[in-house]
Scaffold this motif. Structure first.
Motif, short mmCIF file in Angstrom:
data_model
loop_
_atom_site.label_atom_id
_atom_site.label_comp_id
_atom_site.label_asym_id
_atom_site.label_seq_id
_atom_site.Cartn_x
_atom_site.Cartn_y
_atom_site.Cartn_z
N PRO A 22 0.81 -1.23 0.00
CA PRO A 22 0.00 0.00 0.00
C PRO A 22 0.84 1.28 0.00
O PRO A 22 0.45 2.28 -0.61
CB PRO A 22 -0.83 -0.11 1.28
N TYR A 23 1.99 1.25 0.66
CA TYR A 23 2.88 2.42 0.62
C TYR A 23 3.39 2.63 -0.80
O TYR A 23 3.40 3.75 -1.31
CB TYR A 23 4.07 2.24 1.57
N TYR A 24 3.82 1.54 -1.44
CA TYR A 24 4.33 1.62 -2.79
C TYR A 24 3.26 2.14 -3.75
O TYR A 24 3.55 2.94 -4.64
CB TYR A 24 4.85 0.25 -3.24
N GLU A 25 2.03 1.68 -3.55
CA GLU A 25 0.93 2.10 -4.44
C GLU A 25 0.63 3.60 -4.31
O GLU A 25 0.07 4.19 -5.22
CB GLU A 25 -0.31 1.26 -4.18
N GLN A 26 1.02 4.20 -3.20
CA GLN A 26 0.87 5.65 -3.02
C GLN A 26 1.96 6.43 -3.75
O GLN A 26 1.87 7.64 -3.86
CB GLN A 26 0.91 6.01 -1.54
N GLY A 27 3.00 5.73 -4.18
CA GLY A 27 4.09 6.36 -4.92
C GLY A 27 5.39 6.35 -4.13
O GLY A 27 5.41 6.19 -2.91
N ALA A 46 5.83 8.45 -0.97
CA ALA A 46 5.24 7.86 0.24
C ALA A 46 6.16 6.81 0.84
O ALA A 46 6.33 6.76 2.06
CB ALA A 46 3.87 7.26 -0.08
N GLU A 91 9.11 8.63 2.51
CA GLU A 91 8.73 9.31 3.74
C GLU A 91 8.31 8.33 4.84
O GLU A 91 8.81 8.39 5.97
CB GLU A 91 7.60 10.30 3.47
N GLU A 92 7.43 7.41 4.50
CA GLU A 92 6.82 6.54 5.51
C GLU A 92 7.68 5.35 5.89
O GLU A 92 7.66 4.91 7.04
CB GLU A 92 5.44 6.06 5.02
#
Length: 172
Positions: A157-162, A165, A168-169
């Motif tokens: 899900p982090y990767y799918e945000q770009g 993300a 940062e995360e």
């Protein structure tokens, strides 16, 4: 062997050995997702040289941080020993095991991000370290059961945000 500055030697384990393993797994998977073992990765001359260059960049950073602990000759000898271990077919070390657990391994104080931050702080080259980190973003190797490592499912899900993300995360 007893060591005067134990943190330096722990850092060498994490930021050369563990880093080299991860660089091999991530670049190897990116190059050919069907590789099962790290020795398969290391049989490709381009990838072997890539892993060596990545570990050497980190070794230069460690030498700058701990100038009394590591000589360049000792570091390159250690790196060659590790490369030979990574090439050892008898170990049967899998790309899946080495690369899995992305949230931890791509974390801010772990094997890739920490030397990148240190290299930036010391104004030393980080190109191979940075590319290894990026290869890690794309790592989706599954185990023998065909499933991702459970923690790696949480990475997607982090990767799918770009990439911002993830940086940062996950990478801090």
């Amino acid at each position: 062997a007893p060591k005067e500055h134990m943190k330096a030697w722990v850092d060498r384990k994490i930021f050369i050995h563990n880093l080299g393993h991860a660089a091999g797994a991530y670049a190897g998977y990116f190059y050919n997702p069907s590789f099962t073992y790290i020795y398969e990765v290391m049989e490709v001359p381009l990838l072997e040289e890539y892993v060596r260059n990545t570990m050497e960049q980190s070794a230069k950073i460690l030498s700058a941080k701990y100038p009394r602990e590591f000589t360049w000759d000792d570091s390159t000898e250690h790196i060659e020993d590790l490369i030979n271990r990574f090439k050892n077919r008898a170990l049967q070390d899998t790309v899946f095991r080495i690369g899995r657990d992305l949230i931890r391994k791509l974390g801010p104080e772990d094997r890739l991000v920490k030397p990148i931050k240190d290299g930036l702080e010391l104004n030393l080259p980080i190109s191979f370290l940075l590319s290894s980190l990026v290869f890690g973003f794309y790592f989706r190797k599954t185990g023998e059961d065909g499933a991702l490592f459970p923690q790696d499912e949480k990475f997607i899900p982090y990767y799918e945000q770009g990439i911002p993300a993830v940086m940062e995360e996950i990478c801090g």
